[in-house]
Design a protein around this motif. Structure first.
Motif, mmCIF file in Angstrom:
data_model
loop_
_atom_site.group_PDB
_atom_site.id
_atom_site.type_symbol
_atom_site.label_atom_id
_atom_site.label_comp_id
_atom_site.label_asym_id
_atom_site.label_seq_id
_atom_site.Cartn_x
_atom_site.Cartn_y
_atom_site.Cartn_z
ATOM 1 N N ILE A 50 38.029 -11.762 -5.070
ATOM 2 C CA ILE A 50 37.199 -12.467 -6.032
ATOM 3 C C ILE A 50 37.780 -13.854 -6.211
ATOM 4 O O ILE A 50 38.993 -14.041 -6.118
ATOM 5 N N ASN A 51 36.921 -14.847 -6.477
ATOM 6 C CA ASN A 51 37.455 -16.160 -6.797
ATOM 7 C C ASN A 51 37.659 -16.252 -8.303
ATOM 8 O O ASN A 51 37.189 -15.388 -9.067
ATOM 9 N N TRP A 52 38.357 -17.266 -8.733
ATOM 10 C CA TRP A 52 38.743 -17.329 -10.134
ATOM 11 C C TRP A 52 37.543 -17.546 -11.065
ATOM 12 O O TRP A 52 37.600 -17.169 -12.233
ATOM 13 N N SER A 53 36.479 -18.100 -10.584
ATOM 14 C CA SER A 53 35.292 -18.249 -11.436
ATOM 15 C C SER A 53 34.457 -16.975 -11.468
ATOM 16 O O SER A 53 33.540 -16.862 -12.286
ATOM 17 N N GLY A 54 34.795 -16.023 -10.598
ATOM 18 C CA GLY A 54 34.137 -14.722 -10.634
ATOM 19 C C GLY A 54 32.769 -14.646 -10.001
ATOM 20 O O GLY A 54 32.089 -13.618 -10.113
ATOM 21 N N ASP A 55 32.362 -15.697 -9.307
ATOM 22 C CA ASP A 55 31.013 -15.695 -8.751
ATOM 23 C C ASP A 55 31.000 -15.512 -7.232
ATOM 24 O O ASP A 55 29.939 -15.628 -6.612
ATOM 25 N N ASN A 56 32.125 -15.224 -6.659
ATOM 26 C CA ASN A 56 32.208 -14.968 -5.221
ATOM 27 C C ASN A 56 33.058 -13.729 -5.019
ATOM 28 O O ASN A 56 34.271 -13.771 -5.181
ATOM 29 N N ILE A 57 32.408 -12.625 -4.695
ATOM 30 C CA ILE A 57 33.085 -11.327 -4.590
ATOM 31 C C ILE A 57 32.753 -10.705 -3.240
ATOM 32 O O ILE A 57 31.606 -10.781 -2.772
ATOM 33 N N GLU A 58 33.756 -10.107 -2.634
ATOM 34 C CA GLU A 58 33.550 -9.378 -1.391
ATOM 35 C C GLU A 58 34.265 -8.038 -1.471
ATOM 36 O O GLU A 58 35.341 -7.939 -2.078
ATOM 37 N N TYR A 59 33.684 -7.036 -0.841
ATOM 38 C CA TYR A 59 34.279 -5.702 -0.771
ATOM 39 C C TYR A 59 34.263 -5.204 0.667
ATOM 40 O O TYR A 59 33.365 -5.532 1.454
ATOM 41 N N ALA A 60 35.227 -4.366 0.967
ATOM 42 C CA ALA A 60 35.169 -3.623 2.216
ATOM 43 C C ALA A 60 34.056 -2.577 2.089
ATOM 44 O O ALA A 60 33.809 -2.057 0.996
ATOM 45 N N ASP A 61 33.414 -2.268 3.189
ATOM 46 C CA ASP A 61 32.323 -1.294 3.158
ATOM 47 C C ASP A 61 32.781 0.055 2.612
ATOM 48 O O ASP A 61 32.027 0.760 1.944
ATOM 49 N N SER A 62 34.029 0.410 2.886
ATOM 50 C CA SER A 62 34.541 1.722 2.499
ATOM 51 C C SER A 62 34.676 1.904 0.988
ATOM 52 O O SER A 62 34.790 3.033 0.506
ATOM 53 N N VAL A 63 34.661 0.801 0.227
ATOM 54 C CA VAL A 63 34.853 0.918 -1.219
ATOM 55 C C VAL A 63 33.640 0.439 -2.022
ATOM 56 O O VAL A 63 33.626 0.556 -3.250
ATOM 57 N N LYS A 64 32.635 -0.101 -1.355
ATOM 58 C CA LYS A 64 31.443 -0.581 -2.059
ATOM 59 C C LYS A 64 30.803 0.537 -2.861
ATOM 60 O O LYS A 64 30.656 1.651 -2.386
ATOM 61 N N GLY A 65 30.445 0.220 -4.106
ATOM 62 C CA GLY A 65 29.822 1.205 -4.972
ATOM 63 C C GLY A 65 30.805 2.044 -5.752
ATOM 64 O O GLY A 65 30.422 2.750 -6.689
ATOM 65 N N ARG A 66 32.087 1.993 -5.375
ATOM 66 C CA ARG A 66 33.110 2.775 -6.077
ATOM 67 C C ARG A 66 34.150 1.884 -6.750
ATOM 68 O O ARG A 66 34.663 2.221 -7.810
ATOM 69 N N PHE A 67 34.481 0.767 -6.124
ATOM 70 C CA PHE A 67 35.491 -0.150 -6.658
ATOM 71 C C PHE A 67 34.800 -1.379 -7.218
ATOM 72 O O PHE A 67 33.790 -1.851 -6.674
ATOM 73 N N THR A 68 35.375 -1.915 -8.305
ATOM 74 C CA THR A 68 34.861 -3.142 -8.904
ATOM 75 C C THR A 68 36.030 -4.083 -9.169
ATOM 76 O O THR A 68 36.992 -3.703 -9.835
ATOM 77 N N ILE A 69 35.932 -5.296 -8.652
ATOM 78 C CA ILE A 69 36.974 -6.287 -8.869
ATOM 79 C C ILE A 69 36.481 -7.290 -9.905
ATOM 80 O O ILE A 69 35.286 -7.613 -9.956
ATOM 81 N N SER A 70 37.395 -7.750 -10.747
ATOM 82 C CA SER A 70 37.069 -8.750 -11.750
ATOM 83 C C SER A 70 38.269 -9.667 -11.936
ATOM 84 O O SER A 70 39.380 -9.329 -11.508
ATOM 85 N N SER A 71 38.034 -10.798 -12.562
ATOM 86 C CA SER A 71 39.132 -11.733 -12.784
ATOM 87 C C SER A 71 39.033 -12.331 -14.175
ATOM 88 O O SER A 71 37.945 -12.459 -14.741
ATOM 89 N N ASP A 72 40.185 -12.656 -14.707
ATOM 90 C CA ASP A 72 40.287 -13.341 -15.994
ATOM 91 C C ASP A 72 41.137 -14.579 -15.753
ATOM 92 O O ASP A 72 42.364 -14.501 -15.753
ATOM 93 N N ALA A 73 40.471 -15.697 -15.536
ATOM 94 C CA ALA A 73 41.188 -16.921 -15.184
ATOM 95 C C ALA A 73 42.137 -17.361 -16.289
ATOM 96 O O ALA A 73 43.208 -17.896 -16.024
ATOM 97 N N ALA A 74 41.770 -17.131 -17.531
ATOM 98 C CA ALA A 74 42.616 -17.544 -18.656
ATOM 99 C C ALA A 74 43.958 -16.811 -18.637
ATOM 100 O O ALA A 74 44.960 -17.318 -19.144
ATOM 101 N N LYS A 75 43.960 -15.610 -18.078
ATOM 102 C CA LYS A 75 45.190 -14.812 -18.012
ATOM 103 C C LYS A 75 45.791 -14.795 -16.607
ATOM 104 O O LYS A 75 46.770 -14.077 -16.378
ATOM 105 N N ASN A 76 45.177 -15.538 -15.680
ATOM 106 C CA ASN A 76 45.645 -15.526 -14.284
ATOM 107 C C ASN A 76 45.744 -14.096 -13.762
ATOM 108 O O ASN A 76 46.679 -13.737 -13.036
#
Length: 119
Positions: A50-76
């Motif tokens: 994920i990028n720090w602004s949270g608007d560009n996310i990519e997943y491996a096919d093996s985890v799509k639908g099960r894993f969710t990535i997020s970011s909090d730029a204020a907390k790095n």
């Protein structure tokens, strides 16, 4: 930059875990942060980024639908919520940051955290 990952553990199939990765700094706003994993006897593979602004996310096919990535730029900090875990998700998970983790354009790695999923 230094990365500190946490949140691994031993769970049963179907359970959930959340990994966290704290970066000592954000190198560039366009950089991504995320995870790769390495299972015993296998090569390290990309999981999610994920990028720090949270608007560009990519997943491996093996985890799509099960894993969710997020970011909090204020907390790095980035988070990887892993749901419906499967035994094949067992691996050492490494936090990383770089221009694009999915293509191994990585500038820094964190120490791995072990995730073990029992059947």
């Amino acid at each position: 930059v230094q990365l500190q990952a946490s949140g691994g553990g031993l769970v049963q199939a179907g359970d959930s875990l959340r990994l966290s990765c704290v970066a000592s700094e954000r190198l560039f706003s366009r950089y991504t942060i995320g995870w790769c994993r390495q299972a015993p006897g296998k090569e390290r593979e990309f999981v999610a980024q994920i990028n720090w602004s949270g608007d560009n996310i990519e997943y491996a096919d093996s985890v799509k639908g099960r894993f969710t990535i997020s970011s909090d730029a204020a907390k790095n900090t980035a988070y990887l919520q892993m749901n419906n875990l499967k035994p094949e998700d067992t691996a050492v998970y490494y936090c990383a940051t770089g221009l694009r983790i999915a293509t191994t354009a990585i500038d820094a790695w964190g120490r791995g955290t072990l995730v073990t999923v029992s059947s």
